[in-house]
Scaffold this motif. Structure first.
Motif, PDB file in Angstrom:
ATOM      1  N   PRO A  28       0.816  -1.217   0.000  1.00  0.00           N
ATOM      2  CA  PRO A  28       0.000   0.000   0.000  1.00  0.00           C
ATOM      3  C   PRO A  28       0.847   1.264   0.000  1.00  0.00           C
ATOM      4  CG  PRO A  28      -0.692  -1.543   1.707  1.00  0.00           C
ATOM      5  CD  PRO A  28       0.626  -2.011   1.202  1.00  0.00           C
ATOM      6  N   ASN A  29       0.230   2.329  -0.483  1.00  0.00           N
ATOM      7  CA  ASN A  29       0.870   3.647  -0.440  1.00  0.00           C
ATOM      8  C   ASN A  29       0.855   4.178   0.993  1.00  0.00           C
ATOM      9  OD1 ASN A  29       1.184   3.805  -3.324  1.00  0.00           O
ATOM     10  ND2 ASN A  29      -1.010   4.218  -3.449  1.00  0.00           N
ATOM     11  N   GLY A  30       1.791   5.067   1.287  1.00  0.00           N
ATOM     12  CA  GLY A  30       1.796   5.712   2.587  1.00  0.00           C
ATOM     13  C   GLY A  30       2.462   4.941   3.696  1.00  0.00           C
ATOM     14  N   SER A  31       3.051   3.778   3.388  1.00  0.00           N
ATOM     15  CA  SER A  31       3.777   2.959   4.364  1.00  0.00           C
ATOM     16  C   SER A  31       2.982   2.683   5.629  1.00  0.00           C
ATOM     17  CB  SER A  31       5.102   3.640   4.736  1.00  0.00           C
ATOM     18  OG  SER A  31       5.911   3.820   3.592  1.00  0.00           O
ATOM     19  N   PRO A  32       1.802   2.078   5.516  1.00  0.00           N
ATOM     20  CA  PRO A  32       1.029   1.769   6.724  1.00  0.00           C
ATOM     21  C   PRO A  32       1.695   0.660   7.536  1.00  0.00           C
ATOM     22  CG  PRO A  32       0.020   0.742   4.822  1.00  0.00           C
ATOM     23  CD  PRO A  32       1.124   1.615   4.294  1.00  0.00           C
ATOM     24  N   LYS A  33       1.407   0.606   8.833  1.00  0.00           N
ATOM     25  CA  LYS A  33       1.895  -0.474   9.685  1.00  0.00           C
ATOM     26  C   LYS A  33       1.153  -1.772   9.377  1.00  0.00           C
ATOM     27  CE  LYS A  33       2.097   0.495  14.036  1.00  0.00           C
ATOM     28  NZ  LYS A  33       1.702   1.025  15.362  1.00  0.00           N
ATOM     29  N   SER A  34      -0.108  -1.629   8.970  1.00  0.00           N
ATOM     30  CA  SER A  34      -0.916  -2.804   8.651  1.00  0.00           C
ATOM     31  C   SER A  34      -2.158  -2.367   7.887  1.00  0.00           C
ATOM     32  CB  SER A  34      -1.340  -3.533   9.932  1.00  0.00           C
ATOM     33  OG  SER A  34      -2.244  -2.736  10.676  1.00  0.00           O
ATOM     34  N   TYR A  35      -2.832  -3.323   7.307  1.00  0.00           N
ATOM     35  CA  TYR A  35      -4.174  -3.068   6.765  1.00  0.00           C
ATOM     36  C   TYR A  35      -5.022  -4.298   7.031  1.00  0.00           C
ATOM     37  CZ  TYR A  35      -3.558  -5.967   2.532  1.00  0.00           C
ATOM     38  OH  TYR A  35      -3.352  -7.013   1.663  1.00  0.00           O
ATOM     39  N   THR A  36      -6.318  -4.074   7.193  1.00  0.00           N
ATOM     40  CA  THR A  36      -7.258  -5.156   7.460  1.00  0.00           C
ATOM     41  C   THR A  36      -8.310  -5.197   6.368  1.00  0.00           C
ATOM     42  OG1 THR A  36      -6.946  -4.964   9.851  1.00  0.00           O
ATOM     43  CG2 THR A  36      -8.936  -6.096   9.088  1.00  0.00           C
ATOM     44  N   GLN A  37      -8.479  -6.374   5.790  1.00  0.00           N
ATOM     45  CA  GLN A  37      -9.510  -6.590   4.777  1.00  0.00           C
ATOM     46  C   GLN A  37     -10.651  -7.369   5.413  1.00  0.00           C
ATOM     47  OE1 GLN A  37      -8.233  -8.677   1.270  1.00  0.00           O
ATOM     48  NE2 GLN A  37     -10.312  -9.041   0.536  1.00  0.00           N
ATOM     49  N   THR A  38     -11.841  -6.796   5.399  1.00  0.00           N
ATOM     50  CA  THR A  38     -13.026  -7.469   5.917  1.00  0.00           C
ATOM     51  C   THR A  38     -13.894  -7.910   4.752  1.00  0.00           C
ATOM     52  OG1 THR A  38     -13.004  -6.087   7.909  1.00  0.00           O
ATOM     53  CG2 THR A  38     -15.045  -7.262   7.410  1.00  0.00           C
ATOM     54  N   GLU A  39     -14.130  -9.203   4.667  1.00  0.00           N
ATOM     55  CA  GLU A  39     -14.977  -9.748   3.606  1.00  0.00           C
ATOM     56  C   GLU A  39     -16.396  -9.932   4.138  1.00  0.00           C
ATOM     57  OE1 GLU A  39     -13.344 -13.304   1.976  1.00  0.00           O
ATOM     58  OE2 GLU A  39     -11.699 -12.236   0.982  1.00  0.00           O
ATOM     59  N   PHE A  40     -17.369  -9.612   3.288  1.00  0.00           N
ATOM     60  CA  PHE A  40     -18.782  -9.694   3.666  1.00  0.00           C
ATOM     61  C   PHE A  40     -19.505 -10.700   2.780  1.00  0.00           C
ATOM     62  CE2 PHE A  40     -17.288  -5.503   4.806  1.00  0.00           C
ATOM     63  CZ  PHE A  40     -17.845  -5.276   6.057  1.00  0.00           C
ATOM     64  N   THR A  41     -20.435 -11.424   3.379  1.00  0.00           N
ATOM     65  CA  THR A  41     -21.375 -12.213   2.591  1.00  0.00           C
ATOM     66  C   THR A  41     -22.562 -11.332   2.253  1.00  0.00           C
ATOM     67  OG1 THR A  41     -22.434 -13.045   4.604  1.00  0.00           O
ATOM     68  CG2 THR A  41     -20.690 -14.390   3.639  1.00  0.00           C
ATOM     69  N   ILE A  42     -23.106 -11.532   1.063  1.00  0.00           N
ATOM     70  CA  ILE A  42     -24.189 -10.678   0.569  1.00  0.00           C
ATOM     71  C   ILE A  42     -25.484 -11.478   0.464  1.00  0.00           C
ATOM     72  CG2 ILE A  42     -24.940  -9.158  -1.285  1.00  0.00           C
ATOM     73  CD1 ILE A  42     -22.458  -8.172   0.212  1.00  0.00           C
ATOM     74  N   THR A  43     -26.558 -10.926   0.998  1.00  0.00           N
ATOM     75  CA  THR A  43     -27.873 -11.527   0.843  1.00  0.00           C
ATOM     76  C   THR A  43     -28.830 -10.471   0.310  1.00  0.00           C
ATOM     77  OG1 THR A  43     -28.442 -11.009   3.148  1.00  0.00           O
ATOM     78  CG2 THR A  43     -27.517 -13.198   2.700  1.00  0.00           C
ATOM     79  N   THR A  44     -29.917 -10.925  -0.285  1.00  0.00           N
ATOM     80  CA  THR A  44     -30.923  -9.994  -0.800  1.00  0.00           C
ATOM     81  C   THR A  44     -32.277 -10.288  -0.159  1.00  0.00           C
ATOM     82  OG1 THR A  44     -31.418 -11.477  -2.663  1.00  0.00           O
ATOM     83  CG2 THR A  44     -29.766  -9.750  -3.021  1.00  0.00           C
ATOM     84  N   LYS A  45     -33.033  -9.232   0.059  1.00  0.00           N
ATOM     85  CA  LYS A  45     -34.373  -9.373   0.611  1.00  0.00           C
ATOM     86  C   LYS A  45     -35.235  -8.257   0.063  1.00  0.00           C
ATOM     87  CE  LYS A  45     -36.828 -10.033   4.993  1.00  0.00           C
ATOM     88  NZ  LYS A  45     -36.679 -10.085   6.472  1.00  0.00           N
ATOM     89  N   PHE A  46     -36.297  -8.647  -0.627  1.00  0.00           N
ATOM     90  CA  PHE A  46     -37.211  -7.688  -1.247  1.00  0.00           C
ATOM     91  C   PHE A  46     -36.452  -6.715  -2.157  1.00  0.00           C
ATOM     92  CE2 PHE A  46     -39.296  -8.598   2.944  1.00  0.00           C
ATOM     93  CZ  PHE A  46     -40.304  -9.399   2.433  1.00  0.00           C
ATOM     94  N   GLY A  47     -35.434  -7.250  -2.852  1.00  0.00           N
ATOM     95  CA  GLY A  47     -34.698  -6.445  -3.819  1.00  0.00           C
ATOM     96  C   GLY A  47     -33.586  -5.594  -3.239  1.00  0.00           C
ATOM     97  N   ASP A  48     -33.410  -5.625  -1.916  1.00  0.00           N
ATOM     98  CA  ASP A  48     -32.346  -4.857  -1.283  1.00  0.00           C
ATOM     99  C   ASP A  48     -31.200  -5.772  -0.866  1.00  0.00           C
ATOM    100  OD1 ASP A  48     -33.664  -2.380  -1.440  1.00  0.00           O
ATOM    101  OD2 ASP A  48     -34.815  -2.826   0.381  1.00  0.00           O
ATOM    102  N   TYR A  49     -29.991  -5.213  -0.872  1.00  0.00           N
ATOM    103  CA  TYR A  49     -28.808  -5.963  -0.474  1.00  0.00           C
ATOM    104  C   TYR A  49     -28.518  -5.757   1.005  1.00  0.00           C
ATOM    105  CZ  TYR A  49     -27.602  -6.705  -5.406  1.00  0.00           C
ATOM    106  OH  TYR A  49     -27.612  -7.079  -6.723  1.00  0.00           O
ATOM    107  N   PHE A  50     -28.087  -6.833   1.648  1.00  0.00           N
ATOM    108  CA  PHE A  50     -27.641  -6.770   3.034  1.00  0.00           C
ATOM    109  C   PHE A  50     -26.310  -7.501   3.125  1.00  0.00           C
ATOM    110  CE2 PHE A  50     -32.215  -6.516   3.021  1.00  0.00           C
ATOM    111  CZ  PHE A  50     -32.498  -5.492   3.920  1.00  0.00           C
ATOM    112  N   ARG A  51     -25.393  -6.940   3.897  1.00  0.00           N
ATOM    113  CA  ARG A  51     -24.089  -7.579   4.012  1.00  0.00           C
ATOM    114  C   ARG A  51     -23.784  -7.933   5.460  1.00  0.00           C
ATOM    115  NH1 ARG A  51     -19.238  -3.196   3.049  1.00  0.00           N
ATOM    116  NH2 ARG A  51     -19.421  -2.107   5.035  1.00  0.00           N
ATOM    117  N   THR A  52     -23.087  -9.073   5.624  1.00  0.00           N
ATOM    118  CA  THR A  52     -22.726  -9.575   6.946  1.00  0.00           C
ATOM    119  C   THR A  52     -21.237  -9.894   6.958  1.00  0.00           C
ATOM    120  OG1 THR A  52     -24.918 -10.585   7.168  1.00  0.00           O
ATOM    121  CG2 THR A  52     -23.190 -11.333   8.689  1.00  0.00           C
ATOM    122  N   PRO A  53     -20.479  -9.381   7.961  1.00  0.00           N
ATOM    123  CA  PRO A  53     -19.051  -9.707   8.018  1.00  0.00           C
ATOM    124  C   PRO A  53     -18.830 -11.207   8.058  1.00  0.00           C
ATOM    125  CG  PRO A  53     -19.587  -7.949   9.557  1.00  0.00           C
ATOM    126  CD  PRO A  53     -20.897  -8.500   9.062  1.00  0.00           C
TER     127      PRO A  53
END
Length: 280
Positions: A28-53
């Motif tokens: 990464p740019n800026g020489s960070p000490k660390s970075y964290t990637q959080t992945e989400f599962t995606i569900t749909t309900k009545f045409g809307d998206y909802f995400r859960t870590p």
């Protein structure tokens, strides 16, 4: 054959390494000490998206900007496993050791290099130190690499070849089965500014089976990666958004399908990235 698809993609794409969590490929740019990637599962309900870590990956760097640890956590913050990286004097990865949540070694990979710094061998071991496999690297010339994997009995399992141009950019990879038959050939096409434009995949009959295309913004940052099938139709789209340091802040994946007589983009995955910088 997974290894060629991952490593070749990373060597050629650079910025596309943001999509992977299991190796120190992203700087990464800026020489960070660390970075964290959080992945989400995606569900749909009545045409809307909802995400859960779903899963979190934390990547930690040393003062030289080299990744020294990548750890996987549950959404609640419980450690699942981690990989610790060791480097040679010229900053090449010498060893990767995976530990489970209790600190026990799960597997280890160690590499050897020749006097010029080229990797010659990569050995894989299980938790007890028993060799599982060996990868041997040979260099026909400065622009050609042969990567052959053997199991612990010395039997050839697969072979990959990498071809680079005079600018050291990857232009072709070939993945072969143990019997010598071609699995897939990938051809890499670049824009005039050196950014990766396309990856075209072919089978052993030289029939195109996939195409991957990249779109960049005015700053040269990748904003979309699209995958097309053998029919030429777009199957997947991945979009990237960036923070003020030009580091990826969000990655969103869509699958493209036909529903109710129309083409729709369905969100199937999303990742958020957070960066920790040293105190000023």
């Amino acid at each position: 054959m997974k290894k060629v698809l991952l490593s070749a993609f990373i060597f050629a794409a650079g910025i596309l390494a943001f999509a992977f969590d299991d190796s120190p490929f992203m700087h990464p740019n800026g020489s960070p000490k660390s970075y964290t990637q959080t992945e989400f599962t995606i569900t749909t309900k009545f045409g809307d998206y909802f995400r859960t870590p779903a899963t979190k990956y934390k990547h930690t760097f040393n003062e030289d900007g080299l990744e020294i640890e990548s750890a996987e956590y549950s959404p609640a913050g419980q450690l699942a496993d981690k990989i610790v990286y060791e480097y040679t004097a010229d900053k090449q990865i010498a060893a990767q050791t995976c530990y489970d949540a209790s600190g026990n070694i799960f597997w280890k990979i160690s590499s050897t290099f020749d006097k010029s710094g080229k990797k010659t061998e990569e050995n894989e071991y299980d938790a007890k130190g028993v060799m599982l496999g060996k990868t041997i690297y040979k260099y026909e010339n400065e622009n050609s690499v042969d990567e052959t994997y053997y199991n612990s009995q010395g039997n050839l399992i697969w072979k990959n070849t990498y071809l680079y141009n005079s600018e050291k950019k990857l232009v072709e990879t070939c993945a072969y089965f143990s019997n010598g038959a071609l699995d897939v050939k990938k051809v890499y096409v670049y824009n005039t500014d050196g950014t990766l434009s396309e990856i075209n995949s072919y089978n052993q009959l030289n029939e195109q089976v996939a195409r991957e295309a990249n779109v960049y913004n005015s700053d040269g940052l990748l904003v979309e990666h699209a995958v097309y099938g053998s029919d030429g139709k777009r199957k997947t789209r991945i979009f990237y958004k960036y923070d003020s340091n030009k580091n990826v802040a969000k990655q969103t994946t869509y699958n493209i399908s036909q529903k109710f007589g129309a083409t729709v983009n369905e969100m199937v995955g999303q990742s958020d990235f957070e960066y920790e910088y040293p105190n000023p």
